[in-house]
Design an enzyme around this catalytic site. Structure first.
Site, PDB file in Angstrom:
ATOM      1  N   GLU A   1       0.856  -1.147  -0.055  1.00 30.64           N
ATOM      2  CA  GLU A   1      -0.010   0.007   0.000  1.00 30.64           C
ATOM      3  C   GLU A   1       0.873   1.444  -0.048  1.00 30.64           C
ATOM      4  O   GLU A   1       0.824   2.004   1.081  1.00 30.64           O
ATOM      5  CB  GLU A   1      -0.691   0.041   1.295  1.00 30.64           C
TER       6      GLU A   1
ATOM      7  N   CYS B   1      -1.189  32.762  10.633  1.00 27.61           N
ATOM      8  CA  CYS B   1      -0.872  33.573  12.137  1.00 27.61           C
ATOM      9  C   CYS B   1      -0.639  32.668  13.195  1.00 27.61           C
ATOM     10  O   CYS B   1      -1.326  32.355  14.240  1.00 27.61           O
ATOM     11  CB  CYS B   1      -2.135  34.331  12.692  1.00 27.61           C
TER      12      CYS B   1
ATOM     13  N   GLY C   1       1.756   4.944  -0.453  1.00 28.80           N
ATOM     14  CA  GLY C   1       0.997   6.506  -0.980  1.00 28.80           C
ATOM     15  C   GLY C   1       2.124   7.272  -1.083  1.00 28.80           C
ATOM     16  O   GLY C   1       2.321   7.627  -2.272  1.00 28.80           O
TER      17      GLY C   1
END
Ligand SMILES: *Cc1c(COP(=O)(O)O)cnc(C)c1O
Length: 435
Positions: free
Chosen positions: A291, A362, A293
């Site tokens: 798997e 911020c 990614g």
């Protein structure tokens, strides 16, 4: 001219180039911040896994962990390359279906799958559910009975090893929110419940030991631990697994100090290890699933920013602010992830200074890169941050009501917008009035 260590180029204008296109042209055409992916790199990464399994002649599925970057366009590429897709939510499942992924090639993960998500998986007859915990066994069984449907299932187990990576991206150890522990009897209890469940075809095991792993040894170790149990359960229950899913987590280069190994090497070592165990146990080799990614999309993507204000603190440091930040890449703030970058419009110029790249949100923690060596920086320069293709867009937020950036795919000199930039109207599109 090729760049050392990264799959991007410098063109004759001295600009950074990706997929045969000048990044400054892209920044001008689409605006910044901008995610740009070279699709040919995504294809190369897919083929490294798929072709190696093919050459070794074992049955396999390479499932793209779509949380790394899920969009209709990227999943269309994934489909073209013959990969399966992992999803963990209604949104990821919906995106995969919209991209035309064959439901049989979709696997659902998650440590807290909702009833709604499980029902969506059942009604679309997806290929496999990776069961994570006892609640889920009960809920899934009830729902399968309700829908009179029998589902292929594998269970997620934790082999109890630590991987040498940041705590938040470490998942194969015993003290983890994911999966059934292999050593305290929970995995065996789950196994027993599923083996005797008339609504479930129990196919085998899953384990994912973490992310950004640069060697094959830990995968071998996890596989060895899994096979200790498989050996026990063969003796006790005469059980032979049909599927072994060994997870993802293959490491990529973010900075010069990362040392990625060829993706083929992981496949070769895993297949060798599984084959040897199967020979010893005299059982057929199960279908091997992985798997990836990050290793599919990570270094295929870069982010382009425009430089705005700068702040010089004598004797301390120079801050250079860009028009994005933790809103498009939260990984530095979330787990001190390191990145490399260059000035895309001065890519051929020598390093003259060291600056720290600040985002515009911020938060004092909104820093993208500390101490990056660059040519002299001025307002209006374009900063390219490398290897932002995984967990960049997918973790983006609207913090400070900043609009999510656009995504452009480039391939062989052609560029195409695949996710449009959010507008201020998009930002208020879910707001309802209270007047
Ligand atoms: C996140 C994850 C992956 C993919 O990890 P990468 O580091 O992106 O390759 C694979 N499997 C599971 C279960 C995951 O949670």
């Amino acid at each position: 001219m090729a760049l050392d260590n990264f799959p991007y180029q410098i063109n004759t204008n001295g600009h950074l180039e990706i997929g045969g296109i000048d990044t400054i042209e892209l920044a001008t055409k689409y605006g910044t911040p901008l995610y740009v992916y070279d699709v040919s790199i995504i294809r190369q990464r897919c083929r490294a896994f798929v072709d190696t399994f093919g050459k070794l002649g074992v049955k396999a599925q390479v499932a793209y962990a779509s949380k790394a970057f899920s969009s209709i366009a990227v999943l269309q590429v994934i489909k073209q390359e013959g990969l399966s897709v992992d999803v963990v939510s209604e949104g990821e499942l919906y995106t995969a279906l919209q991209a035309g992924i064959d439901p049989k090639r979709i696997h659902m993960h998650g440590n807290n799958k909702s009833q709604r998500e499980l029902e969506m998986a059942i009604t679309h007859k997806i290929g496999c559910i990776v069961v994570d915990n006892f609640n889920e066994i009960t809920l899934l069984t009830d729902l399968l009975k309700k829908h009179q449907y029998k589902m292929d299932v594998i269970i997620r187990v934790t082999p109890g090893i630590k991987s040498d990576t940041h705590h938040y991206i470490m998942t194969g150890n015993e003290d983890s929110k994911f999966g059934f522990d292999l050593h305290n009897g929970q995995a065996e209890e789950a196994f027993a419940q599923l083996m005797n469940n008339e609504w479930i075809r129990f196919k085998g095991f899953h384990c994912h030991i973490g992310s950004q792993i640069f060697d094959t040894d830990r995968f071998v170790l996890a596989t060895n631990i899994l096979f200790e149990k498989i050996s026990d359960w063969k003796t006790t229950y005469n059980y032979i697994p049909e599927v072994l899913n060994l997870g993802g987590g293959f490491g990529i280069r973010y900075t010069d100090s990362d040392r990625p190994i060829p993706l083929q090497d992981y496949v070769v070592r895993l297949v060798e290890t599984v084959s040897e165990h199967c020979r010893n146990l005299q059982i057929p080799i199960p279908e091997i699933w992985i798997e990836p990614g990050r290793s599919i999309v990570g270094d295929a993507g870069i982010t382009l920013y425009s430089v705005g204000s700068t702040k010089h603190i004598p004797g301390i440091r120079d801050y250079v602010s860009v028009d994005g930040g933790m809103s498009d890449n939260i990984r530095p703030a979330l787990y001190q992830a390191k990145y490399h970058g260059v000035l895309a419009n001065k890519a051929d110029q020598p390093v003259e200074t060291t600056v720290s790249i600040a985002g515009k949100c911020c938060e004092s923690g909104d820093m993208l890169i500390w101490d990056l060596p660059l040519p002299n920086v001025s307002s209006g320069d374009v900063l390219a941050v490398f290897s932002t293709g995984a967990y960049g867009y997918s973790m983006a937020s609207n913090y400070n009501r900043i609009q999510k950036a656009a995504v452009v795919f480039v391939e062989n000199g052609i560029d195409k917008l695949v996710i449009r930039r959010e507008t201020p109207e998009d930002i208020v599109s879910h707001d309802l009035s209270y007047e």
